[in-house]
Design a protein around this motif. Structure first.
Motif, PDB file in Angstrom:
ATOM      1  N   SER A  42       0.846  -1.184   0.000  1.00 42.02           N
ATOM      2  CA  SER A  42       0.000   0.000   0.000  1.00 42.02           C
ATOM      3  C   SER A  42       0.887   1.241   0.000  1.00 42.02           C
ATOM      4  O   SER A  42       1.879   1.299   0.731  1.00 42.02           O
ATOM      5  N   THR A  47      -1.980   2.900  -7.759  1.00 38.32           N
ATOM      6  CA  THR A  47      -3.103   3.725  -8.246  1.00 38.32           C
ATOM      7  C   THR A  47      -2.576   4.898  -9.072  1.00 38.32           C
ATOM      8  O   THR A  47      -3.111   5.218 -10.135  1.00 38.32           O
ATOM      9  N   GLN A  92     -12.226  -0.375  -7.904  1.00 33.85           N
ATOM     10  CA  GLN A  92     -12.393  -1.302  -6.792  1.00 33.85           C
ATOM     11  C   GLN A  92     -13.825  -1.272  -6.248  1.00 33.85           C
ATOM     12  O   GLN A  92     -14.366  -2.291  -5.836  1.00 33.85           O
TER      13      GLN A  92
END
Ligand code: ADP
Ligand code: ADP
Length: 234
Positions: A42, A47, A92
């Motif tokens: 993460s 993204t 998502q």
């Protein structure tokens, strides 16, 4: 047949205060027909990289060529039009429009492109067969499971016959059964229809099914199982 060629791409946030190199000098080359997973912890930049490749965001340095066109040079209006025709997006959280039926959600992009009704109808029927939901076309998203909503989102992404599909954590909100089912459908579309997929994930079940695994750490590609076609520089 190259569909995506990201060259020297960087994206820096908070340049004025404490700069964050969300993407740091990345080179990425994706050929037509690939089924590639973008993985990494993460905050590693997955993204951000997908947004740069999809033209949802502009890099601070470098170029993003889609079918040999540098999309970082397009005006805002041209970019919107280019995205609509060439890139399919899956998110998502599904992002279906709640007041529209499944069919209407899939049809909308084709309507925006001025595709006539008879052509749209044939395409919609075909897409719902491919996602194995021909019996659910007239249902609203709220009446569908998460897995079914994501399959509709995949059909929507494919409606305008894009050059490739970008999917940001498509299975993150799905239980195991739905995640496998979505993967089966994406795999089938890749094998039978030669749809190119680039998707981010930290889902081990999904990673195992990818043919190519690109790993990001701190905004850099640290490994790529197809490294022969990807150079990375310091
Ligand atoms: P991932 O998708 O791998 O979780 P992201 O691309 O979301 O990673 O984020 C990469 C880095 O950039 C992280 O450090 C994140 O906090 C930072 N970042 C992302 N978007 C922004 C933003 N709009 N403003 C400031 N920092 C951001
Ligand atoms: P992901 O699910 O990829 O980890 P995040 O939850 O990190 O995504 O980020 C969600 C949204 O918040 C993204 O649009 C991203 O650009 C933005 N964002 C992430 N980190 C920051 C940050 N440090 N400052 C501002 N916006 C951020």
């Amino acid at each position: 047949n190259t569909v995506i060629d990201a060259h020297n791409v960087s994206k820096v946030y908070n340049r004025e205060t404490v700069p964050v190199y969300a993407i740091n000098n990345v080179h990425l080359h994706i050929e037509k027909g690939e089924f590639a997973a973008l993985v990494g912890p993460s905050g590693s930049g997955k993204t951000t990289l997908l947004n740069l490749i999809g033209g949802l965001d502009k890099p601070d340095t470098g170029s993003v060529f889609i079918n040999e066109l540098d999309i970082t040079k397009l005006s805002a209006n041209k970019l919107i039009d280019f995205r609509l025709k060439n890139i399919g997006f899956v998110f998502q959280s599904f992002n279906l429009i709640p007041v529209l039926t499944a069919k209407e959600n899939v049809e909308l992009i084709m309507q925006l492109q001025g595709i006539e009704k008879s052509v749209r109808d044939v395409r919609v029927q075909q897409l719902f067969r491919q996602i194995e939901m021909s019996d659910k076309m007239d249902v609203r998203p709220a009446q569908l499971s998460g897995g079914q909503q994501q399959r509709v989102a995949v059909a929507r992404a494919l409606a305008s016959r894009p050059k490739f599909v970008l999917a940001d954590e498509p299975t993150a909100n799905l239980d195991s059964k739905s995640a496998f089912n979505l993967l089966d459908i994406m795999t089938k579309l890749n094998k039978e229809e030669h749809i190119t997929f680039l998707f981010s994930t930290h889902d081990q079940r999904v990673i195992e099914r990818a043919r190519r695994i690109i790993t990001l750490v701190d905004g850099r590609i640290v490994s790529d199982t197809a490294a022969v076609s990807t150079r990375h520089e310091k």
